[in-house]
Each structure stands twice: as structure tokens, then as C-alpha cells.
Design an enzyme around this catalytic site. Structure first.
Site, PDB file in Angstrom:
ATOM      1  N   GLU A   1      11.004 -16.885  -1.201  1.00  0.00           N
ATOM      2  CA  GLU A   1      11.064 -17.057  -2.141  1.00  0.00           C
ATOM      3  C   GLU A   1      11.397 -16.117  -3.826  1.00  0.00           C
ATOM      4  O   GLU A   1      12.616 -15.722  -2.904  1.00  0.00           O
ATOM      5  CB  GLU A   1       8.884 -15.740  -2.461  1.00  0.00           C
ATOM      6  CG  GLU A   1       9.441 -14.365  -1.505  1.00  0.00           C
ATOM      7  CD  GLU A   1       8.707 -13.533  -2.018  1.00  0.00           C
ATOM      8  OE1 GLU A   1       7.712 -13.611  -3.626  1.00  0.00           O
ATOM      9  OE2 GLU A   1       8.621 -12.898  -1.262  1.00  0.00           O
TER      10      GLU A   1
ATOM     11  N   LYS B   1       3.192  -4.407   2.445  1.00  0.00           N
ATOM     12  CA  LYS B   1       4.028  -2.550   2.384  1.00  0.00           C
ATOM     13  C   LYS B   1       2.914  -1.647   2.408  1.00  0.00           C
ATOM     14  O   LYS B   1       2.261  -1.472   2.260  1.00  0.00           O
ATOM     15  CB  LYS B   1       3.707  -3.410   0.632  1.00  0.00           C
ATOM     16  CG  LYS B   1       5.614  -3.898   0.597  1.00  0.00           C
ATOM     17  CD  LYS B   1       5.226  -4.423  -1.224  1.00  0.00           C
ATOM     18  CE  LYS B   1       6.631  -5.654  -1.440  1.00  0.00           C
ATOM     19  NZ  LYS B   1       5.578  -6.726  -0.743  1.00  0.00           N
TER      20      LYS B   1
END
Length: 319
Positions: free
Chosen positions: A38, A171
Site C-alpha cells: 500500500e 492498531k
């Protein structure tokens, strides 16, 4: 006075749907291993100049393990799978908008430059026949989503996009159990790589178990092949913890997380701006420790994705 038609230039033809770098196109056509990477990590997740060094580091990590790297972005309104050094310079130079799947058509139509999120990268990789994708952390359900409805498009994209995403969990700023529940509801398999616990990005253990475990790239490749052969349209998550020596200290992590969440609330930051703001706070408040952790886990994930891609190609398994 007779009407005189005014000449009008015809509109410019639309950009090509997806442009593949020559090396990537040759590898896809020949059934050789390719790993998508990405660009939001480079444009929004890492500071300069570390982001440009990371771009080369991640591509080199993929090559070391026998696969072709394909960093994904939208430049001049053209979705690109595989970038040249000059194009990587543009991605890391600033000014790119953050593109999820819903934004791709807008960016193409307006000929904008954009960095692709997990969802957008998965969509473009799948469109050109690249089944492996390495990233840092998956997006998920945000804390307080019961009121805000803030759920990353990554989860919806994985539900309908046949791509195997290698990541270090989600996360710790997110609602981990809610994220795992959404993945289960969407029939997205979640595998732990050499772990029984779902990773927490900066931390090796989020406190929540994974449903399945694999211990070799060959096993991951076999599971992915079986998943696709059975006709599932969903992607798959292969979650690998950050290497033990690179894990962020628990006390420092918890302090920065509490401070970051308070900062976001105080400034009224919401939506897609939350993650970059919190990552910036971690980077600034940890004296560079979180940046080291981030780079270490992304590199490890790129290496693992390459190993799985090679296993798929060696076995002649179609994605």
C-alpha cells in the site's frame, strides 16, 4: 447572420483502468509471485525522509524472498500497480489524498494523485490478479463506534475482495474484539502466524485469541488455496506479531495511547484523520521508538507475504 459553430475540442479520453508496471505485468502473466504494497503507509503513515527509505526497504524485502513488489497508488488519475523510483518519490513527497475504495472513481475522474488504503490497495491488486498484499495494520472498528458508526472500509472490502492480507493485526487505538467480531460476521478467516493470539500492531499480543494458527508459509498458502477453491468471495487475514526485539514497551505504549485518545477527543478529530493523528502522536511521543516498531513489523510482513506468494506459485495454486 448565420450561426457559425464554434469548434470545441473533444474531451480527453479517460485514463486506463489500471496501469501495471512492466515487471508486474510479466510476473502476473507468467504466474510468478507478486506482493502488493500500500501507499498510504508511505504518504500518511511515516514521516519524511523515512518514508522514502521505507519504500525501497519494503520492495527490497519482497525481492529478497523471491517475489516481485507492486506498490499501489493513483497518479495523474491512473491507478498504478507497481511504481518506478520517480513515482515512489511522488508518493513520498507529500500532497497525495488518502483514497479508500469509494474514492477511487473520484480520483480517477478528476485526475488526482492519491495514496491507497488497505481497502483500495486490495481492490486494485485483486482487479489485476495479485492475491497477496502486505501492510502494517488492518483498519477496524473504532472505539465508540456504537455512537459514531466509525468502522474502517477495510473490513467491508475484505468481505468481498479475494486478497490475502498479511498484517500485524489492528492498531491498539481500535476496538479489537469488535473488529474480530465483524470479520467473523463477514466470513473472513483470521489466521495467526506462529501465534495463538491476535497481534496488536505495536504490541505482539492484543489480549484476544486467533481462531486458527499456521506455522509455515506453505500452510498459509494451502489454507488460502482451499479457501478460494471452495468459492468464497472473501479475503483472508494472516496476522503476524511484530518481531520480539522490536515490540514497543508496554508502559510507553499505554501512556501514548491514553494521551493520543485524549488529544483526538480534544481536537475533535474524526473519521479517516484519526489514525494519522494518533500515529503522529506515537512517533513524536516515543522518541522514534514507535517508528522503529512500525518499520520492523511492515518489513517482516512484506517478507512473509513474499514467502507465501512463492509457496503459492511453487505449488501451482491459482489464487
Amino acid at each position: 447572420m448565420p450561426h457559425v459553430p464554434v469548434p470545441v475540442s473533444p474531451p480527453a479520453p479517460p485514463p486506463a483502468p489500471v496501469a501495471l508496471a512492466a515487471e508486474v505485468a510479466d510476473a502476473v502473466a507468467g504466474g510468478r509471485p507478486v506482493v502488493a504494497l500500500e501507499s498510504t503507509l508511505l504518504a500518511h503513515g511515516l514521516p519524511s525522509p523515512q518514508n522514502r527509505a521505507a519504500a525501497d526497504d519494503l520492495e527490497a524485502a519482497v525481492r529478497r524472498h523471491g517475489a516481485v513488489p507492486a506498490t499501489v497508488a493513483v497518479l495523474d488519475g491512473v491507478p498504478r500497480v507497481g511504481l518506478s523510483p520517480a513515482e515512489l518519490d511522488r508518493v513520498c513527497g507529500g500532497g497525495l489524498v488518502k483514497l479508500s475504495v469509494r474514492d477511487l472513481g473520484v480520483a480517477v475522474g478528476l485526475r488526482r494523485d492519491g495514496a491507497t488504503t488497505v481497502a483500495a490497495t486490495a481492490a486494485l491488486a485483486h482487479a489485476v490478479g495479485v492475491p497477496l498484499f502486505a501492510t502494517g495494520g488492518l483498519g477496524g472498528v473504532h472505539r465508540g463506534a456504537r455512537d459514531s458508526w466509525d468502522v474502517s472500509a477495510d473490513l467491508a472490502a475484505l468481505a468481498g475482495t479475494g486478497v490475502l492480507v498479511v498484517c500485524s493485526g489492528v492498531k491498539s487505538i481500535l476496538d479489537v474484539p469488535a473488529t474480530l467480531e465483524v470479520l467473523e460476521t463477514a466470513s473472513v478467516p483470521v489466521l495467526g502466524y506462529r501465534t495463538d493470539m491476535f497481534p496488536g500492531f505495536y504490541r505482539r499480543d492484543s489480549g484476544h485469541p486467533v481462531p486458527w494458527r499456521v506455522d509455515t508459509p506453505a500452510d498459509a498458502a494451502a489454507v488460502w488455496s482451499a479457501h478460494r477453491a471452495l468459492g468464497s468471495p472473501a479475503g483472508m487475514v494472516l496476522a503476524q506479531p511484530v518481531p520480539p526485539g522490536d515490540e514497543l514497551d508496554a508502559g510507553l505504549h499505554d501512556r501514548l495511547l491514553d494521551e493520543g485518545m485524549a488529544l483526538v477527543a480534544r481536537r475533535g478529530i474524526s473519521g479517516k484523520d484519526v489514525t494519522p493523528a494518533l500515529l503522529e502522536h506515537f512517533h513524536a511521543g516515543s522518541g522514534g521508538a514507535s517508528l522503529h516498531t512500525n518499520l520492523a513489523l511492515v518489513r517482516a510482513n512484506a517478507e512473509l507475504a513474499a514467502q507465501v506468494a512463492v509457496a503459492l506459485a511453487s505449488a501451482g495454486r491459482h489464487p
